[in-house]
Scaffold this motif. Structure first.
Motif, mmCIF file in Angstrom:
data_model
loop_
_atom_site.group_PDB
_atom_site.id
_atom_site.type_symbol
_atom_site.label_atom_id
_atom_site.label_comp_id
_atom_site.label_asym_id
_atom_site.label_seq_id
_atom_site.Cartn_x
_atom_site.Cartn_y
_atom_site.Cartn_z
ATOM 1 N N LEU A 38 0.876 -1.164 0.000
ATOM 2 C CA LEU A 38 0.000 0.000 0.000
ATOM 3 C C LEU A 38 0.914 1.215 0.000
ATOM 4 O O LEU A 38 1.875 1.273 0.769
ATOM 5 C CB LEU A 38 -0.879 0.029 1.255
ATOM 6 C CG LEU A 38 -1.812 -1.155 1.463
ATOM 7 C CD1 LEU A 38 -2.523 -1.029 2.815
ATOM 8 C CD2 LEU A 38 -2.820 -1.266 0.329
ATOM 9 N N HIS A 39 0.643 2.177 -0.887
ATOM 10 C CA HIS A 39 1.455 3.392 -0.930
ATOM 11 C C HIS A 39 0.549 4.594 -1.145
ATOM 12 O O HIS A 39 -0.558 4.476 -1.676
ATOM 13 C CB HIS A 39 2.537 3.319 -2.016
ATOM 14 C CG HIS A 39 1.981 3.354 -3.408
ATOM 15 N ND1 HIS A 39 1.675 4.520 -4.061
ATOM 16 C CD2 HIS A 39 1.664 2.353 -4.266
ATOM 17 C CE1 HIS A 39 1.208 4.248 -5.264
ATOM 18 N NE2 HIS A 39 1.182 2.928 -5.408
ATOM 19 N N ASP A 40 1.025 5.747 -0.736
ATOM 20 C CA ASP A 40 0.237 6.963 -0.931
ATOM 21 C C ASP A 40 0.628 7.655 -2.233
ATOM 22 O O ASP A 40 1.416 7.122 -3.017
ATOM 23 C CB ASP A 40 0.367 7.893 0.290
ATOM 24 C CG ASP A 40 1.772 8.443 0.473
ATOM 25 O OD1 ASP A 40 2.622 8.325 -0.443
ATOM 26 O OD2 ASP A 40 2.019 9.018 1.552
ATOM 27 N N GLY A 41 0.081 8.846 -2.463
ATOM 28 C CA GLY A 41 0.331 9.571 -3.703
ATOM 29 C C GLY A 41 1.765 10.015 -3.895
ATOM 30 O O GLY A 41 2.189 10.311 -5.004
ATOM 31 N N ALA A 42 2.531 10.056 -2.809
ATOM 32 C CA ALA A 42 3.949 10.413 -2.885
ATOM 33 C C ALA A 42 4.813 9.171 -3.116
ATOM 34 O O ALA A 42 6.025 9.268 -3.188
ATOM 35 C CB ALA A 42 4.382 11.107 -1.593
ATOM 36 N N TYR A 43 4.188 7.999 -3.239
ATOM 37 C CA TYR A 43 4.865 6.709 -3.332
ATOM 38 C C TYR A 43 5.524 6.318 -2.022
ATOM 39 O O TYR A 43 6.427 5.487 -1.994
ATOM 40 C CB TYR A 43 5.884 6.657 -4.482
ATOM 41 C CG TYR A 43 5.270 6.359 -5.827
ATOM 42 C CD1 TYR A 43 4.661 5.139 -6.085
ATOM 43 C CD2 TYR A 43 5.301 7.303 -6.851
ATOM 44 C CE1 TYR A 43 4.104 4.870 -7.324
ATOM 45 C CE2 TYR A 43 4.746 7.035 -8.090
ATOM 46 C CZ TYR A 43 4.154 5.819 -8.320
ATOM 47 O OH TYR A 43 3.609 5.550 -9.552
ATOM 48 N N ASP A 44 5.065 6.900 -0.909
ATOM 49 C CA ASP A 44 5.538 6.474 0.405
ATOM 50 C C ASP A 44 4.816 5.187 0.769
ATOM 51 O O ASP A 44 3.577 5.118 0.699
ATOM 52 C CB ASP A 44 5.259 7.544 1.461
ATOM 53 C CG ASP A 44 6.150 8.765 1.299
ATOM 54 O OD1 ASP A 44 7.302 8.608 0.850
ATOM 55 O OD2 ASP A 44 5.696 9.881 1.625
ATOM 56 N N VAL A 45 5.568 4.166 1.144
ATOM 57 C CA VAL A 45 4.981 2.875 1.497
ATOM 58 C C VAL A 45 4.310 2.974 2.857
ATOM 59 O O VAL A 45 4.909 3.414 3.828
ATOM 60 C CB VAL A 45 6.046 1.757 1.502
ATOM 61 C CG1 VAL A 45 5.446 0.427 1.961
ATOM 62 C CG2 VAL A 45 6.674 1.616 0.120
ATOM 63 N N VAL A 46 3.051 2.589 2.885
ATOM 64 C CA VAL A 46 2.264 2.575 4.119
ATOM 65 C C VAL A 46 2.363 1.192 4.769
ATOM 66 O O VAL A 46 2.486 1.075 5.982
ATOM 67 C CB VAL A 46 0.791 2.941 3.817
ATOM 68 C CG1 VAL A 46 -0.054 2.857 5.067
ATOM 69 C CG2 VAL A 46 0.708 4.327 3.184
ATOM 70 N N ALA A 47 2.329 0.151 3.942
ATOM 71 C CA ALA A 47 2.457 -1.227 4.414
ATOM 72 C C ALA A 47 2.887 -2.087 3.230
ATOM 73 O O ALA A 47 2.591 -1.755 2.079
ATOM 74 C CB ALA A 47 1.130 -1.734 4.981
ATOM 75 N N ALA A 48 3.588 -3.180 3.518
ATOM 76 C CA ALA A 48 4.037 -4.092 2.462
ATOM 77 C C ALA A 48 3.959 -5.521 2.983
ATOM 78 O O ALA A 48 4.203 -5.763 4.167
ATOM 79 C CB ALA A 48 5.470 -3.761 2.048
ATOM 80 N N ASN A 49 3.625 -6.444 2.081
ATOM 81 C CA ASN A 49 3.608 -7.842 2.512
ATOM 82 C C ASN A 49 5.030 -8.400 2.470
ATOM 83 O O ASN A 49 5.966 -7.753 1.964
ATOM 84 C CB ASN A 49 2.595 -8.675 1.717
ATOM 85 C CG ASN A 49 2.970 -8.878 0.259
ATOM 86 O OD1 ASN A 49 4.063 -8.543 -0.193
ATOM 87 N ND2 ASN A 49 2.039 -9.435 -0.502
ATOM 88 N N SER A 50 5.209 -9.582 3.010
ATOM 89 C CA SER A 50 6.559 -10.146 3.109
ATOM 90 C C SER A 50 7.169 -10.410 1.734
ATOM 91 O O SER A 50 8.372 -10.235 1.544
ATOM 92 C CB SER A 50 6.559 -11.407 3.966
ATOM 93 O OG SER A 50 5.697 -12.373 3.413
ATOM 94 N N ALA A 51 6.361 -10.808 0.746
ATOM 95 C CA ALA A 51 6.886 -11.051 -0.598
ATOM 96 C C ALA A 51 7.429 -9.760 -1.214
ATOM 97 O O ALA A 51 8.455 -9.772 -1.903
ATOM 98 C CB ALA A 51 5.790 -11.650 -1.492
ATOM 99 N N PHE A 52 6.778 -8.638 -0.953
ATOM 100 C CA PHE A 52 7.247 -7.350 -1.465
ATOM 101 C C PHE A 52 8.565 -6.965 -0.796
ATOM 102 O O PHE A 52 9.518 -6.554 -1.457
ATOM 103 C CB PHE A 52 6.195 -6.262 -1.238
ATOM 104 C CG PHE A 52 6.487 -4.980 -1.963
ATOM 105 C CD1 PHE A 52 6.046 -4.796 -3.262
ATOM 106 C CD2 PHE A 52 7.206 -3.967 -1.353
ATOM 107 C CE1 PHE A 52 6.320 -3.610 -3.947
ATOM 108 C CE2 PHE A 52 7.483 -2.783 -2.023
ATOM 109 C CZ PHE A 52 7.040 -2.614 -3.322
#
Length: 158
Positions: free
Chosen positions: A24-38
């Motif tokens: 999950l990322h916001d409009g700035a491409y800042d990652v909010v959350a990522a799964n382990s595969a990512f």
């Protein structure tokens, strides 16, 4: 209203249900959350990381991405066109970091027409073996309920 920096449990459950890389990322491409595969595919890109600066400035990105320039151009074009939604000070912070890249002016002034892209693919290379893996890459916006982030999903073609 929920805290936009903390996805609700339902969003996190959905994200972590994907066996392939997703974040999950916001409009700035800042990652909010990522799964382990990512996080495994893109080390260092967990919550708080910025995908645009990671692609542009992280040396490993040029090794992992089979066509770094094309992917960088997609990211820069999308950031430029959607950064009006980003807080001005955050936008400027990201731009300041990106300007260190020698190719920055060329990437910023060129554009990719999103309407011309029917299906987006990504060519990833294993760093040690240089084995190629082709992947679909999609960026989804939450329509209902509306969220301040997008879901980026990467799924192997082969």
């Amino acid at each position: 209203m929920f805290d936009p920096s903390r996805p609700p449990a339902a969003d996190l459950a959905m994200l972590h249900s994907f066996r392939h890389p997703a974040c999950l990322h916001d409009g700035a491409y800042d990652v909010v959350a990522a799964n382990s595969a990512f996080r495994q595919m893109f080390p260092g890109t967990g919550p708080g990381a910025n995908l645009l600066t990671a692609i542009l400035l992280e040396p490993m990105a040029r090794i992992r991405l089979g066509d770094w320039h094309t992917e960088a151009q997609h990211m820069v074009t999308t950031f430029r066109e959607s950064s009006a939604e980003v807080r001005p000070e955050r936008r400027e912070e990201i731009l300041t970091m990106c300007r260190r890249l020698p190719e920055w002016d060329q990437l910023w002034e060129n554009t990719v027409t999103p309407d011309s892209v029917v299906e987006r693919t990504l060519r990833m290379l294993e760093p040690e073996t240089r084995r190629e893996q082709h992947m679909y890459i999609q960026n989804f916006r939450f329509q209902y309920p509306v969220r301040p982030w997008w879901l980026l999903a990467i799924v192997p073609i082969d």
